[in-house]
Design an enzyme around this catalytic site. Structure first.
Site, short mmCIF file in Angstrom:
data_model
loop_
_atom_site.label_atom_id
_atom_site.label_comp_id
_atom_site.label_asym_id
_atom_site.label_seq_id
_atom_site.Cartn_x
_atom_site.Cartn_y
_atom_site.Cartn_z
N ASP A 170 0.86 -1.17 0.00
CA ASP A 170 0.00 0.00 0.00
C ASP A 170 0.91 1.23 0.00
O ASP A 170 2.12 1.11 0.25
CB ASP A 170 -0.85 -0.06 1.29
N ASP A 212 -0.14 5.17 0.96
CA ASP A 212 -0.38 6.18 2.00
C ASP A 212 -0.35 5.55 3.38
O ASP A 212 -1.10 4.61 3.67
CB ASP A 212 -1.73 6.87 1.78
N GLU A 215 -13.43 5.01 8.44
CA GLU A 215 -12.44 4.11 7.82
C GLU A 215 -11.70 3.29 8.88
O GLU A 215 -11.45 2.10 8.68
CB GLU A 215 -11.43 4.93 6.99
N SER A 268 -2.47 1.41 -4.50
CA SER A 268 -2.90 2.54 -3.68
C SER A 268 -4.28 3.08 -4.04
O SER A 268 -4.59 3.27 -5.22
CB SER A 268 -1.87 3.67 -3.82
N ALA A 269 -5.03 3.38 -3.01
CA ALA A 269 -6.33 4.05 -3.20
C ALA A 269 -6.13 5.57 -3.23
O ALA A 269 -7.09 6.33 -3.26
CB ALA A 269 -7.28 3.66 -2.08
N LYS A 324 -9.90 -3.23 -2.75
CA LYS A 324 -8.64 -3.57 -3.40
C LYS A 324 -8.65 -4.97 -4.01
O LYS A 324 -7.92 -5.24 -4.95
CB LYS A 324 -7.46 -3.37 -2.44
N ASP A 378 -1.49 -0.70 5.87
CA ASP A 378 -1.84 -0.08 7.17
C ASP A 378 -3.33 -0.21 7.44
O ASP A 378 -3.80 0.21 8.50
CB ASP A 378 -1.44 1.40 7.21
P1 TMP Z 1 -3.74 4.15 0.30
O1 TMP Z 1 -4.54 3.02 -0.28
O2 TMP Z 1 -2.52 4.49 -0.54
O3 TMP Z 1 -3.42 4.00 1.73
O4 TMP Z 1 -4.66 5.50 0.17
C1 TMP Z 1 -5.85 5.69 0.81
C2 TMP Z 1 -5.78 6.59 2.00
O5 TMP Z 1 -6.05 7.94 1.64
C3 TMP Z 1 -6.84 6.20 2.99
O6 TMP Z 1 -6.27 5.80 4.21
C4 TMP Z 1 -7.67 7.45 3.20
C5 TMP Z 1 -6.84 8.54 2.64
N1 TMP Z 1 -7.61 9.69 2.06
C6 TMP Z 1 -7.27 10.96 2.46
O7 TMP Z 1 -6.36 11.15 3.29
N2 TMP Z 1 -7.95 12.02 1.93
C7 TMP Z 1 -8.94 11.87 1.02
O8 TMP Z 1 -9.52 12.86 0.56
C8 TMP Z 1 -9.28 10.53 0.59
C9 TMP Z 1 -10.38 10.30 -0.40
C10 TMP Z 1 -8.57 9.47 1.14
MG MG Z 2 -2.78 3.25 3.48
#
Ligand code: TMP
Ligand code: MG
Length: 284
Positions: free
Chosen positions: A27, A29, A74, A142-143, A191, A216
Site C-alpha cells: 500500500d 499512503d 475508515e 494505492s487508493a 482492493k 496499514d
Molecule cells: P492508500 O490506499 O494508498 O493507503 O490511500 C488511501 C488513503 O487515503 C486512505 O487511508 C484514506 C486517505 N484519504 C485521504 O487522506 N484524503 C482523502 O480525501 C481521501 C479520499 C482518502
Molecule cells: Mg494506506
C-alpha cells in the site's frame, strides 16, 4: 506476532525459494509514506493536492470536512469492512468531484509535491534500492492518487524500473486540465477487485508465488488476491492510529504488526534475509 513460529517458517521457505520467486505488494499512503513526523500528520496523496496552486480555500475546507467525517469511519474498529464500504465510495466520489471542479493543472503537480510535507518512512531508500538490485518487483497498490504518488517516489529518487503502480489516475484534457479519474475507482475496501482485474494481468509478477505484503489498513490484506497459486504470503501491518482499539484486530489479521513504527526496518530486515541467502545459494 501472534504466531512467531509461522512467521519464521514462512521467511525460511521464502528464503529457500529465493528472490526470483518473490514479489512485494505494498500500500502507499501511511504504509510507504509516514503517518506522522514530529507529532504532525504527514499528508496522504489526496491531501498533497491541498495547495493553492491547485485548489481554492473553499475546496480545502470541504475536503477537510469530508476527511473529518469519513476517516473515523475508515478506522472504526467496531464496524466491518462491508459496513464501511458505501461510506468509502461516498468519500472518494465526493473528493474526486471537488478536485475535478477545481480544474487542476497537470503541470502544477510536481511543484505541489515539492512544497508538501510528504515523507516516506525512514529506511525507504534501502527498501526501494534493495528490491531493484535483487530484481524483485514491487507492486504499489494505492487508493490514493497515482499521479501524485509517482511524483513523490520520483522526487525521492526511487521510481526504479521494477516498480509498478495500481492507483486512481487523473485524466487530463488536451490542455492539461483535470477532467475525470480513469478506470474503476479504488478505495480502501475494494482492493480485491483491483487485484483480480489489474494486478493479476501484470506479466512482471507472473511466476512469483511468494509475497511480502505491506499495509496499514485491514482492506490492504486483499491486495494479493490476484496472485495465482500463491505459495507463501507474509503480511506486515503498520498500526498507526487507534492503536489500543485495533491492536487485537490487527494481531489476528496480519502476521506481523508494527505499532507506531515510522521506519521500514522490519520489512528491510525480512527482505535482507530472503534475498541475501538467495544470492549465496546461486553462488554455491
Ligand atoms: P492508500 O490506499 O494508498 O493507503 O490511500 C488511501 C488513503 O487515503 C486512505 O487511508 C484514506 C486517505 N484519504 C485521504 O487522506 N484524503 C482523502 O480525501 C481521501 C479520499 C482518502
Ligand atoms: Mg494506506
Amino acid at each position: 506476532m501472534r504466531e512467531r513460529r509461522r512467521v519464521e517458517e514462512t521467511i525460511r521457505a521464502m528464503r529457500r525459494a529465493g528472490a526470483c520467486r518473490l514479489q512485494v505488494i505494498s500500500d502507499f499512503d501511511m504504509t510507504l509514506s509516514r503517518f506522522a513526523h514530529n507529532g504532525r500528520r504527514v499528508p496522504t496523496t489526496h491531501n498533497i493536492l491541498d495547495n493553492r496552486l491547485l485548489i481554492n480555500e473553499e475546496c480545502t475546507k470541504k475536503m477537510k470536512e469530508l476527511l473529518n467525517t469519513y476517516y473515523p469511519i475508515e478506522i472504526d474498529a467496531s464496524r466491518s469492512a462491508k459496513e464501511k464500504l458505501p461510506f468509502m465510495v461516498e468519500w472518494w466520489t465526493k473528493v474526486h468531484e471537488l478536485l475535478i471542479e477545481q480544474r487542476i493543472r497537470k503541470d502544477m503537480l510536481a511543484q505541489a509535491v515539492k512544497e508538501s510535507r510528504t515523507m516516506l518512512r525512514d529506511g525507504y531508500k534501502v527498501f526501494f534500492d534493495g528490491l531493484h538490485e535483487s530484481q524483485v518487483p514491487l507492486l504499489i497498490f494505492s487508493a490514493g492518487v497515482g499521479d501524485v504518488l509517482e511524483e513523490v517516489i520520483r522526487q525521492n529518487g526511487v521510481f526504479h524500473s521494477n516498480v509498478h503502480v495500481i492507483s486512481n489516475y487523473m485524466d487530463f484534457d488536451h490542455a492539461g486540465v483535470l477532467r475525470a479519474f480513469k478506470g474503476q475507482l479504488i478505495h480502501t475496501f475494494n482492493k480485491r477487485e483491483g487485484a483480480v482485474t489489474q494486478a493479476a494481468g501484470l506479466a512482471q509478477l507472473h511466476g512469483r508465488p511468494n509475497v511480502l505484503l505491506l499495509g496499514d489498513s485491514l482492506g490492504d490484506l486483499t491486495m494479493a488476491d490476484g496472485v495465482s497459486d500463491p505459495h507463501h504470503v507474509l503480511t506486515v501491518g503498520f498500526l498507526n492510529d487507534q492503536v489500543e482499539e485495533r491492536k487485537e484486530l490487527y494481531m489476528n489479521a496480519f502476521d506481523i504488526v508494527l505499532v507506531r513504527d515510522e521506519t521500514m526496518d522490519v520489512p528491510n530486515a525480512i527482505l535482507r534475509n530472503i534475498t541475501s541467502s538467495g544470492r549465496l545459494e546461486v553462488k554455491a
